[in-house]
Design a protein around this motif. Sequence first.
Motif, short mmCIF file in Angstrom:
data_model
loop_
_atom_site.label_atom_id
_atom_site.label_comp_id
_atom_site.label_asym_id
_atom_site.label_seq_id
_atom_site.Cartn_x
_atom_site.Cartn_y
_atom_site.Cartn_z
N VAL A 76 0.77 -1.20 0.12
CA VAL A 76 0.01 0.04 -0.13
C VAL A 76 0.74 1.15 0.16
N GLY A 77 2.02 1.31 0.60
CA GLY A 77 3.02 2.49 0.69
C GLY A 77 3.37 2.58 -0.73
N GLY A 78 3.69 1.39 -1.37
CA GLY A 78 4.37 1.59 -2.76
C GLY A 78 3.50 2.44 -3.57
N ILE A 79 2.13 1.89 -3.52
CA ILE A 79 1.21 2.47 -4.28
C ILE A 79 0.94 3.92 -4.07
N LEU A 80 1.07 4.02 -2.80
CA LEU A 80 0.93 5.48 -2.14
C LEU A 80 2.20 6.46 -2.95
N LEU A 81 3.23 6.01 -3.03
CA LEU A 81 4.48 6.46 -3.26
C LEU A 81 4.45 6.78 -4.92
N LEU A 82 3.81 5.90 -5.51
CA LEU A 82 3.62 6.00 -6.82
C LEU A 82 2.54 6.92 -7.35
N ALA A 83 1.69 7.31 -6.53
CA ALA A 83 0.56 8.37 -6.34
C ALA A 83 1.05 9.70 -5.87
N GLU A 84 2.43 9.82 -5.33
CA GLU A 84 3.31 10.83 -4.92
C GLU A 84 2.36 11.38 -3.64
N ARG A 85 1.89 10.35 -2.82
CA ARG A 85 1.36 10.69 -1.38
C ARG A 85 2.15 10.43 -0.26
N TRP A 86 3.42 11.34 -0.55
CA TRP A 86 4.26 11.01 0.78
C TRP A 86 4.18 11.03 2.15
N GLY A 87 3.07 11.92 2.43
CA GLY A 87 2.83 11.88 3.80
C GLY A 87 2.30 10.69 4.40
N LEU A 88 1.50 9.88 3.40
CA LEU A 88 0.87 8.53 3.81
C LEU A 88 1.54 7.45 3.50
N ALA A 89 2.57 7.66 2.63
CA ALA A 89 3.25 6.27 2.07
C ALA A 89 4.49 6.01 2.94
N LEU A 90 5.26 6.88 3.35
CA LEU A 90 6.28 6.86 4.18
C LEU A 90 5.99 6.13 5.49
N PRO A 91 5.10 6.74 6.40
CA PRO A 91 4.38 6.01 7.52
C PRO A 91 4.02 4.79 7.07
N ALA A 92 3.27 4.37 6.22
CA ALA A 92 2.91 3.14 5.85
C ALA A 92 4.10 2.00 5.32
N ILE A 93 4.82 2.52 4.84
CA ILE A 93 6.02 1.74 4.62
C ILE A 93 6.76 1.16 5.85
N LEU A 94 7.22 2.34 6.61
CA LEU A 94 7.73 2.22 7.89
C LEU A 94 7.12 1.26 8.77
N ALA A 95 5.80 1.28 8.90
CA ALA A 95 5.09 0.57 9.77
C ALA A 95 5.06 -0.87 9.09
N GLY A 96 5.06 -1.22 7.88
CA GLY A 96 5.09 -2.50 7.30
C GLY A 96 6.53 -3.15 7.68
N ILE A 97 7.53 -2.44 7.65
CA ILE A 97 8.97 -2.96 8.19
C ILE A 97 8.87 -3.09 9.52
N SER A 98 8.30 -2.38 10.32
CA SER A 98 8.43 -2.65 11.88
C SER A 98 7.46 -3.85 12.25
N ALA A 99 6.27 -4.01 11.28
CA ALA A 99 5.58 -5.04 11.74
C ALA A 99 6.49 -6.53 11.30
N ILE A 100 7.21 -6.31 10.26
CA ILE A 100 7.83 -7.72 9.91
C ILE A 100 9.09 -8.08 10.77
N SER A 101 9.83 -6.89 11.13
CA SER A 101 11.12 -6.86 11.89
C SER A 101 10.79 -7.18 13.37
N VAL A 102 9.98 -6.66 14.00
CA VAL A 102 9.65 -6.81 15.48
C VAL A 102 9.03 -8.14 15.83
N GLY A 103 9.75 -8.58 16.90
CA GLY A 103 8.86 -10.11 17.09
C GLY A 103 10.04 -11.09 17.16
#
Length: 71
Positions: free
Chosen positions: A44-71
């Motif tokens: 979803v963050g990648g799609i938002l990046l393609l749509a140039e919605r930086w304010g939503l894309a970067l937190p979504a990508i970082l939350a995804g990375i965090s969800a994968i790496s934590v635990g």
Amino acid sequence: MAYIFAGAFVLVAFVVLGRAFVTTSPRALVRFLRYFVGIFLIIVGGILLLAERWGLALPAILAGISAISVG
């Protein structure tokens, strides 16, 4: 006729997924859900990046990375 086959396929898929959900260990289930949510957020963050919605894309990508790496 196609709706009957599609309905039967969906019903069988729900039964199989329900049995897998009940018989799996909680640890494996949490791991699967964590990876699923993480990958979904990255996509979803990648799609938002393609749509140039930086304010939503970067937190979504970082939350995804965090969800994968934590635990």
